[in-house]
Design a protein around this motif. Sequence first.
Motif, short mmCIF file in Angstrom:
data_model
loop_
_atom_site.label_atom_id
_atom_site.label_comp_id
_atom_site.label_asym_id
_atom_site.label_seq_id
_atom_site.Cartn_x
_atom_site.Cartn_y
_atom_site.Cartn_z
N ILE A 109 -8.03 2.28 -4.76
CA ILE A 109 -7.61 3.62 -4.35
C ILE A 109 -8.55 4.04 -3.23
O ILE A 109 -9.76 4.14 -3.44
N GLU A 110 -8.02 4.27 -2.05
CA GLU A 110 -8.85 4.55 -0.89
C GLU A 110 -8.53 5.93 -0.31
O GLU A 110 -7.38 6.36 -0.31
N THR A 111 -9.56 6.60 0.17
CA THR A 111 -9.38 7.90 0.81
C THR A 111 -8.74 7.72 2.18
O THR A 111 -9.10 6.81 2.94
N GLY A 112 -7.77 8.57 2.49
CA GLY A 112 -7.09 8.49 3.76
C GLY A 112 -5.94 7.49 3.72
O GLY A 112 -5.77 6.74 2.75
N PHE A 113 -5.15 7.49 4.78
CA PHE A 113 -4.02 6.56 4.88
C PHE A 113 -4.49 5.30 5.61
O PHE A 113 -4.61 5.29 6.84
N THR A 114 -4.77 4.28 4.82
CA THR A 114 -5.22 3.01 5.38
C THR A 114 -4.16 1.95 5.12
O THR A 114 -3.34 2.08 4.20
N THR A 115 -4.17 0.89 5.92
CA THR A 115 -3.21 -0.19 5.76
C THR A 115 -3.93 -1.52 5.83
O THR A 115 -4.29 -1.99 6.92
N PRO A 116 -4.20 -2.15 4.70
CA PRO A 116 -4.81 -3.47 4.73
C PRO A 116 -3.95 -4.46 5.51
O PRO A 116 -2.72 -4.36 5.52
N LYS A 117 -4.59 -5.40 6.14
CA LYS A 117 -3.89 -6.38 6.96
C LYS A 117 -2.85 -7.12 6.12
O LYS A 117 -3.14 -7.62 5.04
N GLY A 118 -1.62 -7.15 6.63
CA GLY A 118 -0.54 -7.88 5.97
C GLY A 118 0.17 -7.13 4.87
O GLY A 118 1.12 -7.64 4.28
N ILE B 247 -1.99 -2.39 -3.74
CA ILE B 247 -1.36 -3.15 -4.83
C ILE B 247 -1.26 -4.61 -4.44
O ILE B 247 -0.87 -4.94 -3.31
N HIS B 248 -1.64 -5.48 -5.36
CA HIS B 248 -1.42 -6.92 -5.19
C HIS B 248 -0.60 -7.42 -6.36
O HIS B 248 -1.00 -7.26 -7.51
N ASP B 249 0.55 -8.00 -6.07
CA ASP B 249 1.49 -8.42 -7.10
C ASP B 249 1.82 -7.23 -8.00
O ASP B 249 2.33 -6.24 -7.53
N ASP B 250 1.50 -7.30 -9.29
CA ASP B 250 1.92 -6.23 -10.20
C ASP B 250 0.80 -5.27 -10.58
O ASP B 250 0.98 -4.40 -11.42
N ARG B 251 -0.37 -5.40 -9.93
CA ARG B 251 -1.53 -4.59 -10.32
C ARG B 251 -2.07 -3.76 -9.15
O ARG B 251 -1.97 -4.14 -7.99
N ILE B 252 -2.66 -2.62 -9.50
CA ILE B 252 -3.38 -1.81 -8.54
C ILE B 252 -4.76 -2.42 -8.32
O ILE B 252 -5.47 -2.72 -9.27
N THR B 253 -5.12 -2.60 -7.05
CA THR B 253 -6.42 -3.20 -6.75
C THR B 253 -7.41 -2.21 -6.16
O THR B 253 -8.62 -2.48 -6.14
N VAL C 26 0.86 -1.17 0.00
CA VAL C 26 0.00 0.00 0.00
C VAL C 26 0.90 1.23 0.00
O VAL C 26 1.85 1.32 0.78
N ILE C 27 0.61 2.15 -0.92
CA ILE C 27 1.34 3.41 -0.99
C ILE C 27 0.49 4.50 -0.36
O ILE C 27 -0.67 4.72 -0.76
N HIS C 28 1.04 5.17 0.64
CA HIS C 28 0.39 6.35 1.21
C HIS C 28 0.87 7.57 0.44
O HIS C 28 2.03 7.99 0.56
N ALA C 29 -0.01 8.12 -0.38
CA ALA C 29 0.33 9.22 -1.28
C ALA C 29 -0.16 10.55 -0.71
O ALA C 29 -1.36 10.70 -0.44
N GLY C 30 0.75 11.51 -0.55
CA GLY C 30 0.36 12.82 -0.06
C GLY C 30 -0.54 13.56 -1.03
O GLY C 30 -1.55 14.15 -0.67
N ARG C 31 -0.15 13.52 -2.32
CA ARG C 31 -0.95 14.09 -3.40
C ARG C 31 -0.95 13.08 -4.54
O ARG C 31 0.06 12.45 -4.82
N LEU C 32 -2.10 12.94 -5.19
CA LEU C 32 -2.22 11.98 -6.29
C LEU C 32 -2.71 12.68 -7.54
O LEU C 32 -3.79 13.27 -7.57
#
Length: 441
Positions: A60-69, A52-58, A30-36
Amino acid sequence: MGLRKGLTAAAGFAALLALSAAPASAKDLVIHAGRLIDGAGKAVRTQVSIVIHDDRITGIETGFTTPKGAEVIDLSSSTVLPGLIDDHVHITQSFHKGDPIHTSMTRTSFDDEIDAVVNARNTLMAGFTSARDVGGDTGVVVALKHAINAGLIPGPRLWVAGTPLGPTGGHGDAANGLDPELEHPGWTSNLIDSPEAARKTVRRLRREGADLIKIMPSGGVMSIGDDPKLQLMEDDEIKAVIETAHSLGMKVAAHAHGKQVIDHTISLGVDSIEHGTYADAESYKLFKAHGAYLVPTMLVGSKVYEHAKVHPEDLNPSTAQKAMTVVPYMLKNLHNAYEAGVKIAFGTDTFGMSNHGENAQEFKLLVDAGMPPMEAIKAATWNAADLIGDTADIGSIQPGRYADIIAVDGDPLANVTVLEKVSFVMKGGVVYKAKGLPAAH
């Protein structure tokens, strides 16, 4: 027995190189982007998470979130963009100071291949994760594309044209200005002087691994003696190339400076005009009516112009004079084309007059010609991907696309030159540059 051992050793070395040069991507990032800036022209977003999972974007979420793992990449102080795309490069070619005729007589395709490995890496590290190569030895550039795809060497995703096609005595004729008795097997394979030759050569290039076709229907600047304003291919030859390429699912890019050749080639269905120097209002209407792109290649123009003034001895005979005449029209043409609503795709014509890795210097030239920074960025993201024909995979940060992502320190909408100093590069979920330095693998 000796040959077999040699082949076995070579295979082993290639396998070792692949392991060392192709790092495995993490499963979840997961990339926490200041500006996109998403590349598709949507409004800038702040504080978002790119999943991101493997080589693809899965997602885009508002705020800085961190999926488990998921592993977190902190770009919360940076501006994040899609990997940039240069739609006009010659990645196997480099500029070598001194007499260019001497250089062409002494260098081989093996020399070009070595240069290409370095050029590909420099291009990627500058934030260009995809590129359209529109002219080079077919075997060399196809092999380079395969090596990059296999993970043997770092470089951008490549769509390659192979050897450009043109008429005898035209911009792509390597024998121009030389002793007529000199011969080389590679000097005639790209020359087409009839519709029949055009069809056969397009089909051969497809067989050899080309993804698109490049034609040279007008004279050029860097070649010897030919006039950039003139149409040097007949309409039936141009038509045969375009129809044959399109029947094979290949797009066609046309090197064209003069108005007549621009107008004729667009009317015959070409997908892009490269350079387009002497286009006018009538030409712009044709661009729009046929949906063709202009790839203005401002960077090569500015570099050749400066070199012609300072070191004309490094250029082919007649090149300096042609550069001084042609280049001043290029900036005016881009301004007028953009104002008229012509679709613009980013392309630098990088082949050594500007160094591979300096591609982002084109952005300032686009802005100086009147393009807003966001539109200049879109030319190198969504538009460039659209011209290639692959907006489903590249050119924007959206779910389903490749995780080709870059970051810069600063705001490119306020100062587009910050794109010349990319601090983070990811291609296909693999980080190649972080905090301004090559990533350790």
